[in-house]
Write an enzyme that holds these catalytic residues in place. Structure first.
Site, PDB file in Angstrom:
ATOM      1  N   ASP A 279      47.552  42.458  77.882  1.00  0.00           N
ATOM      2  CA  ASP A 279      47.012  43.758  78.224  1.00  0.00           C
ATOM      3  C   ASP A 279      47.857  44.798  77.472  1.00  0.00           C
ATOM      4  OD1 ASP A 279      45.582  45.041  81.315  1.00  0.00           O
ATOM      5  OD2 ASP A 279      45.698  45.900  79.300  1.00  0.00           O
TER       6      ASP A 279
HETATM    7  C1  GLC Z   1      44.135  48.873  80.002  1.00  0.00           C
HETATM    8  C2  GLC Z   1      43.545  47.913  81.021  1.00  0.00           C
HETATM    9  C3  GLC Z   1      42.711  46.835  80.425  1.00  0.00           C
HETATM   10  C4  GLC Z   1      42.039  47.379  79.174  1.00  0.00           C
HETATM   11  C5  GLC Z   1      43.129  47.607  78.144  1.00  0.00           C
HETATM   12  C6  GLC Z   1      42.582  48.202  76.845  1.00  0.00           C
HETATM   13  O1  GLC Z   1      45.414  49.258  80.391  1.00  0.00           O
HETATM   14  O2  GLC Z   1      44.437  47.293  81.937  1.00  0.00           O
HETATM   15  O3  GLC Z   1      41.764  46.407  81.420  1.00  0.00           O
HETATM   16  O4  GLC Z   1      41.085  46.457  78.683  1.00  0.00           O
HETATM   17  O5  GLC Z   1      44.159  48.429  78.646  1.00  0.00           O
HETATM   18  O6  GLC Z   1      42.131  49.498  77.072  1.00  0.00           O
END
Ligand code: GLC
Length: 741
Positions: A279
């Site tokens: 993430d």
């Molecule tokens: C965010 C979220 C995740 C998302 C990623 C890209 O912090 O936790 O669900 O897909 O970053 O934006």
């Protein structure tokens, strides 16, 4: 965390670490050929995903040219996407295409209800259709990878990200997550309008303590395997192209660095060959977790725990090559990660078709808006109706409340880049479709959090001169989603005072709540004459709501999440254990006589000030008609190992509206090696039944569906008695009994 199943160990031994698809596969041969030519730096470059919403700067151009980037997220201009892609394909040594990603969570431009709202439709086909439309719109600009579906079982309404999930039940998150994956990927991922899906967040993110985002989780292995892992296992088995690590730690180990999770389970036990992305910054956050000393150790632990692509930590670009040279990360480990990235790009057909064809007006097409409208209408849950709905024989209507005409708010969280001018708000829908009525509009409160009550008078005045009041309440979109957690979940601001003032006019009041979570609306339920729960419904929310209020669509939504009376009841969910003292003879706090003896009131499991039950249970939802469930018929009252029984009942539409009903199949294992829930959802159907008609519904319940993870970490069922229901929600219905021999 390893099942004591010898087969698993054998698989693990033969599969080495990480599953390797058969080398005769043509894609694997291409990967081998490419990998053999790649320098260590080029390999590391493929594992680097950066967020870059800008144009083509000299710096980014140079990074692409020198193979330092494998993927971008949040680039949405098709010209820029193609320009970056042209550099990667035509101006680098190996011409490996880039992969462009975005959070297309519930629509790209045409926004559908948030996933929690889509779950309330209990309509698998609609969910798949919505994902397909989202993919059509997103791939039209060159986005070929979405970070969706989010299939985190979510039991805590304080957690803002409950909005992105399919709610509290494992079965719903499983079947609805699969529907989205099918919609995004279709059965030909190489098609230019197919988009790689991403099962997230792996895993247990919904268990964040106190519903506070990014918080720690404590999940016993049997619960991890029973409750949180099944949607991901199903996604892996269904060929979901990618997975994403979750931010949380599980029992002290951050998912991004969790080898047992990302290798032992995902690769060796499940034989998953897709790509695992971190993430945003989650590798670097292992330093803050206190799990890594610095970014270099974060890179080492993430790589050795099976994380393939590094989203925005820069741990891999800064340290991975050095770690390989120091022998702290083997080149084989890097090769495996690069294989997973290259396999995804080959499977997407990017080597053959790297560029996106610029389409004219691919957004907000009529069929997309119609689907969004239908989904919005089916996502509505009718919680109360004192004979005021559907609306008829009215000449004037008051349209009031902070969400009566708020495009941004009705789209909910993760509606990045969607065009609010395309939104049909409740006010706009009523003005467009019921212009013959006298429409008296007054927001009363500028937005949901406003505490200043001076604007309420205008709404009260509108109410006084109307036959009925439509009060659009709820929470702003900014109060929902990532990092938007609440310790109180009442209606924000002065909305309750506003409802009270509207009620005092003596006019019938219909309250429509537009929110990203269950809110504690017990007082408001008492005051309003009818209540419709509308999880943020997207671009066409207003049209869908109007369709239901005026009876063009009969409400069929069912709660995918329990609605608590009070925040202090959380976590509260339908599939709870019975405990040794289930709630009986409940004496509520105000009924306790002064000076009562210590044990003079019940000693069972409930809150003195809330009782034992939620405001509304999982699976609940009213209709404009009524349904009567007949007695259950079982094909047998005994089930064999690997066997099944068929459970049938007759459902009669005893009202005057043709309508959909959602019969739900629940079961209960009465006595287990471990204590088992009082109910477990094992199936559902969405059935159209005409007024006065009777339909038979039947479900096949298999012995495999009775299995759960036992304390010795084996998946099996218990012999003995089971109850089974076909019911309209998780608290109703009459059970039948069968025995597993
Ligand atoms: C965010 C979220 C995740 C998302 C990623 C890209 O912090 O936790 O669900 O897909 O970053 O934006």
């Amino acid at each position: 965390m390893k099942p004591k199943n010898i087969l698993i160990y054998l698989l693990a031994a033969t599969a080495l670490v990480g599953c390797q698809p058969h080398s005769s596969d043509p894609i694997e041969k291409k990967i081998d050929a490419l990998l053999a030519q790649m320098t260590l730096e080029e390999k590391v470059g493929q594992l680097n995903q950066i967020n870059d919403m800008g144009g083509l700067t000299a710096d980014v151009t140079e990074q692409i040219k020198t193979g330092q980037i494998g993927s971008f997220l949040n680039v949405t201009d098709p010209e820029v996407i193609n320009a970056k892609q042209r550099i990667a394909v035509e101006q680098t040594r190996l011409g490996i295409p880039l992969l462009f990603a975005r959070d297309v969570i519930h629509g790209y431009k045409t926004i559908f209800p948030i996933p929690l709202g889509q779950a309330a439709t209990w309509n698998i086909d609609l969910i798949e259709q919505g994902a397909r439309i989202a993919a059509e719109e997103a791939t039209a600009v060159g986005i070929r990878w979405t970070f969706s579906p989010m299939i985190d079982v979510s039991r805590d309404a304080r957690w803002g990200r409950i909005a992105e999930s399919f709610g509290e039940d494992t079965h719903l998150n499983t079947v609805m997550g699969l529907a989205m994956i099918r919609g995004y990927q279709t059965d030909d991922l190489t098609a230019p309008n197919a988009m790689a899906a991403c099962a997230k967040h792996f895993v247990g993110y919904g268990a964040s303590e106190s519903g506070k985002d990014y918080n720690t989780t404590w999940i016993p292995e049997v619960q991890l395997r029973d409750l949180y892992l099944p949607p991901f296992k199903a996604a892996a088995d269904a060929g979901c192209a990618t997975f994403m690590c979750s931010f949380n730690d599980i029992n002290g180990v951050p998912s991004t660095g969790n080898r047992e999770l990302n290798i032992d389970i995902l690769r060796n036990e499940w034989n998953y060959d897709g790509m695992l992305v971190s993430d945003w910054g989650s590798a670097e956050q292992m330093i803050m977790h206190g799990f890594c000393t610095d970014l270099k150790e974060a890179a080492e632990k993430a790589a050795n725990a099976g994380m393939d692509m590094d989203m925005m930590s820069f741990a891999y670009p800064r340290h991975l090559a050095e770690l390989v040279r120091e022998g702290k990360v083997s080149e084989e480990t890097v090769n495996r990660a690069v294989r997973n990235v290259l396999r995804l790009k080959f499977r997407l057909g990017l080597f053959e078709n790297p560029y996106s064809e610029i389409k004219e007006n691919p957004f907000y097409r009529a069929e997309a808006l119609d689907a969004a409208r239908k989904t919005a209408a089916e996502s509505l849950v009718l919680l109360k109706n004192s004979s005021v709905l559907p609306l008829k024989e009215i000449k004037s209507v008051a349209v009031v409340g902070p969400l009566a005409d708020s495009p941004i708010d009705q789209m909910g969280t993760w509606s990045l880049g969607a065009d609010p001018t395309q939104c049909v708000t409740p006010l706009k829908a009523i003005q467009q479709e019921y212009a013959h009525l006298k429409i008296n509009f007054a927001k009363g409160l500028a937005y949901s959090r406003v505490h200043d009550t001076k604007g309420i008078a205008e709404a009260v005045a509108a109410a006084r001169k109307s036959d009925i009041v439509l009060f659009f309440a709820g929470e702003e979109a900014i109060l929902s989603g990532e990092a938007k957690c609440l310790a109180e979940i009442n209606l924000p601001g002065a909305q309750t005072q506003m409802l009270s003032a509207l009620k005092a006019t003596g006019k019938p009041v219909v309250m429509v709540v537009m929110a990203g979570r269950p809110l504690t609306i017990g007082r408001e339920i008492e005051m309003a004459d009818a209540v419709v729960y509308a999880f943020h419904g997207g671009t066409m929310a207003g049209a869908g709501i109007a369709d239901v209020l005026w009876g063009k669509v009969v409400p069929s939504g069912k709660l995918p999440v329990t609605m608590p009376k009070m925040v202090g009841q959380l976590p509260i969910y339908y599939n709870h254990k019975n405990t040794g003292r289930p709630a009986t003879d409940i004496t509520l706090i105000d009924d306790i006589p002064y000076g009562a003896e210590q044990f003079s009131i019940g000693s069972t499991s409930y809150h003195l000030d809330a009782g034992a039950h939620p405001l509304f249970p999982f699976g609940f939802g009213l209709s404009y008609t009524t349904f009567e469930y007949g007695a259950l018929q079982l094909s047998a009252n005994q089930m064999e190992l690997h066997g099944s029984i068929t459970v049938t009942c007759q459902i009669t539409n005893t009202g005057s509206y043709d309508a959909y009903e959602v019969p739900q199949l629940y079961m209960r294992d009465l006595v287990g090696e471990l204590c088992r829930p009082v109910r477990e959802l094992k199936g559902f159907q969405k059935v159209f039944i005409k007024a006065g008609e009777t339909k038979e519904v039947s479900f096949v319940l298999t012995e495999e569906e009775l299995r759960y993870w036992h304390s010795d970490i084996t998946l099996r069922s218990d012999k003995g008695e089971f109850h089974v229901w076909i019911a309209s929600d998780s608290q109703s219905g009459t059970s039948a009994t069968f025995t597993l021999k």
